[in-house]
Design a protein around this motif. Structure first.
Motif, mmCIF file in Angstrom:
data_model
loop_
_atom_site.group_PDB
_atom_site.id
_atom_site.type_symbol
_atom_site.label_atom_id
_atom_site.label_comp_id
_atom_site.label_asym_id
_atom_site.label_seq_id
_atom_site.Cartn_x
_atom_site.Cartn_y
_atom_site.Cartn_z
ATOM 1 N N GLN A 155 0.651 5.483 0.175
ATOM 2 C CA GLN A 155 -0.419 7.060 0.526
ATOM 3 C C GLN A 155 -0.933 7.389 -1.017
ATOM 4 O OE1 GLN A 155 -1.154 8.007 3.425
ATOM 5 N NE2 GLN A 155 0.845 7.099 4.945
ATOM 6 N N ASP A 185 -5.481 -6.410 6.694
ATOM 7 C CA ASP A 185 -5.197 -4.175 7.228
ATOM 8 C C ASP A 185 -6.081 -3.552 5.743
ATOM 9 O OD1 ASP A 185 -3.014 -5.402 9.072
ATOM 10 O OD2 ASP A 185 -1.629 -6.073 7.356
ATOM 11 N N ARG A 186 -6.573 -4.545 4.940
ATOM 12 C CA ARG A 186 -7.094 -3.699 4.191
ATOM 13 C C ARG A 186 -7.858 -2.377 4.466
ATOM 14 N NH1 ARG A 186 -6.492 -5.682 -2.043
ATOM 15 N NH2 ARG A 186 -6.970 -3.660 -3.097
ATOM 16 N N ALA A 215 0.997 -1.092 0.539
ATOM 17 C CA ALA A 215 0.213 0.070 0.044
ATOM 18 C C ALA A 215 0.702 1.828 -0.152
ATOM 19 C CB ALA A 215 -1.166 -0.231 0.905
ATOM 20 N N ALA A 222 -5.505 4.590 0.582
ATOM 21 C CA ALA A 222 -4.727 4.200 -0.153
ATOM 22 C C ALA A 222 -4.463 3.664 -1.264
ATOM 23 C CB ALA A 222 -3.484 3.189 1.346
ATOM 24 N N THR A 260 0.335 -0.614 9.639
ATOM 25 C CA THR A 260 -0.987 0.320 8.805
ATOM 26 C C THR A 260 -1.185 1.176 10.124
ATOM 27 O OG1 THR A 260 -1.640 -2.471 8.356
ATOM 28 C CG2 THR A 260 -3.158 0.149 8.905
ATOM 29 N N LEU A 294 -6.266 0.452 5.266
ATOM 30 C CA LEU A 294 -5.785 1.575 4.486
ATOM 31 C C LEU A 294 -6.853 1.893 3.838
ATOM 32 C CD1 LEU A 294 -3.316 -1.668 3.807
ATOM 33 C CD2 LEU A 294 -2.944 0.988 5.469
ATOM 34 N N PHE A 348 1.555 3.744 9.252
ATOM 35 C CA PHE A 348 0.459 4.199 7.435
ATOM 36 C C PHE A 348 -0.288 5.865 8.027
ATOM 37 C CE2 PHE A 348 -1.909 4.098 3.637
ATOM 38 C CZ PHE A 348 -0.931 4.542 2.918
ATOM 39 N N PHE A 389 1.439 -5.457 3.172
ATOM 40 C CA PHE A 389 -0.202 -5.613 4.072
ATOM 41 C C PHE A 389 -0.410 -6.477 3.848
ATOM 42 C CE2 PHE A 389 -1.874 -3.981 0.145
ATOM 43 C CZ PHE A 389 -2.900 -4.660 0.161
#
Length: 361
Positions: free
Chosen positions: A139, A213-214, A137, A222, A196, A217, A199, A209
Motif C-alpha cells: 500500500q 495484476d499490475r 506490491a 501501490a 489484488t 495495483l 488489496f 503479484f
C-alpha cells in the motif's frame, strides 16, 4: 503460480483422485523415482513412437506459461515426430498422470517432490520453467517492513502452499524480513486476482503479484518495493512410471518437439527481446487467447522468456534447491529419470546446463 486466462478448446479432467487415494497402489518405498532399472536409450534417432496420441495435463490455461505445447502443435513439431498432443486442465495434475487420465503433466516442483515422497507412481521428465519471479506490491503508505506491523498480508493463496516459504525468504533477502513483525497472514484463494481484490479494497497491505495484476495495483496507488528473479525451478514435467517405461521413444520425440517450441518462443535467448514475438502472438490469438495487452510490448519478458531455459533444464541442484527454499524434508533425487530429456537435448545439440543469471526487472 501465474495468472489464469480463459481459453476455449481445453478439455476438463474432472473428479481426479487426490494423492492419498493413489498411494495405496503405489510403490512401497517412497524414493525419488521408481525402483525399476534405468532405461538405456539407443544411439542415433529414436525408434517409432509407441504411443502417438499424448494427453498433457496443466493446472490452468495461461497465455504464455503453458503455450509451448500450443506452439509445438501449430508449428508442426509434434507432427514431425508422429505425435498428436491434446492439452487438458486438471485440478490435481500429478493425480491425473498417476491415474492414467493424462500421459504427461506440468506440476509445481515442490508438489511433485512431496508426491514422490508419498509413494505416488510418477517420474520427473524434465523442467518446465527454470526460474521464478518474486514481485510484491505494498500500500502507498508502507515505506518499510516495520510499517506492516499489525496489518494483514498475503504470501500465498491457500494454507500449506510451499511458495509461502520461498516468498518470505526472498522478501528477507531483499530487505523486507517479516521475522519479528506482527502481521496476520491471510489466504484469499489460489488466484492472484483475488489477492489484488483484497488489496484494492484495503484489506491487505502486501501481496505477491504478476504482470496482469499490475494495472489494477498501479491504479490503487501501490508501490513495488521488491521485484526479483531467482534461478529456482518453477514447474516440472512428469509422467506415470508405467507410461515412462512403456513409451521411451514417444517421450524422447515429445521432449524434442517441445524443446524446439521453447527455442522458438525464447529466440534468440532468454533475457533478450523474442524475435518471433509477433508470430507467437498470432498463434496464441488463433487459439483463442486474448493477446491485446501483449501486442506492441517492448519488454523482453513479453512471452515469459525470463522464466524459461531453452534446454528445459532440471537436475539434482534444482531438486535440492526446491527442497531447501520450500522447507521440505530432504529426499534424494534419482537422476536416471532424466534419460529421456538428456537424449532429446543431445539430438538437438544441447546439454543440461543450469540457468544463467538474468537481470530483472
Amino acid at each position: 503460480m501465474r495468472r489464469s486466462i480463459p481459453r476455449s478448446g481445453l478439455a476438463a479432467a474432472a473428479g481426479l483422485a487426490v494423492f492419498a487415494l493413489l498411494t495405496g497402489c503405489a510403490a512401497g518405498d517412497p524414493a525419488a523415482g521408481s525402483d525399476s532399472e534405468p532405461v538405456e536409450i539407443a544411439d542415433g534417432e529414436p525408434g517409432e513412437p509407441e504411443d502417438t496420441d499424448i494427453t498433457v495435463a496443466i493446472p490452468f490455461p495461461d497465455i504464455t506459461m503453458y503455450s509451448m505445447y500450443v506452439l509445438a502443435t501449430d508449428l508442426g513439431y509434434y507432427e514431425e515426430e508422429g505425435l498428436t498432443v491434446e492439452v487438458i486442465t486438471a485440478d490435481n495434475v500429478t493425480a491425473a498422470v498417476a491415474s492414467g487420465s493424462a500421459d504427461v503433466g506440468v506440476e509445481s516442483t515442490g508438489t511433485v517432490i512431496e508426491a514422490i515422497r508419498g509413494g505416488v507412481d510418477v517420474d520427473l521428465l524434465s523442467g518446465h520453467y527454470c526460474r521464478q519471479n518474486f514481485d510484491f506490491a505494498v500500500q502507498p503508505d508502507i515505506e518499510s517492513v516495520e510499517d506492516l506491523e499489525g496489518t494483514a498480508i498475503v504470501l500465498a493463496g491457500t494454507p500449506g502452499d510451499p511458495a509461502e516459504f520461498q516468498r518470505a525468504r526472498v522478501l528477507a533477502e531483499e530487505g523486507w524480513d517479516l521475522e519479528g513483525v506482527n502481521v496476520e497472514i491471510v489466504y484469499p484463494g489460489p488466484g492472484s486476482e483475488s489477492w489484488t481484490e483484497f488489496f484494492v479494497n484495503d484489506r491487505i497491505t502486501l501481496q505477491p503479484f504478476y504482470g496482469d495484476d499490475r494495472p489494477a495495483l498501479e491504479e490503487a496507488g501501490a508501490e513495488f518495493p521488491v521485484e526479483a528473479l531467482r534461478n529456482w525451478a518453477n514447474d516440472v514435467m512428469v509422467a506415470g512410471s508405467g507410461y515412462v517405461e512403456e513409451n521411451p521413444n514417444t517421450l524422447v520425440r515429445f521432449l524434442r518437439a517441445t524443446l524446439k517450441a521453447v527455442d522458438f518462443q525464447t529466440a534468440p535467448a532468454p533475457g533478450e527481446f523474442p524475435e518471433n514475438a509477433d508470430e507467437v502472438l498470432d498463434i496464441y490469438e488463433a487459439n483463442d487467447f486474448d493477446v491485446e495487452a501483449l501486442r506492441g510490448s517492448d519488454s523482453p519478458w513479453v512471452l515469459d522468456g525470463h522464466l524459461a531455459c531453452q534446454n528445459l533444464y532440471f537436475g539434482t541442484e534444482a531438486w535440492d534447491t526446491t527442497v531447501e527454499t520450500q522447507s521440505l524434508e530432504p529426499i534424494e533425487f534419482d537422476e536416471s529419470q532424466l534419460v529421456y530429456l538428456e537424449k532429446a537435448q543431445e539430438l538437438l545439440g544441447l546439454d543440461n546446463a543450469g540457468p544463467e543469471t538474468l537481470p530483472y526487472p
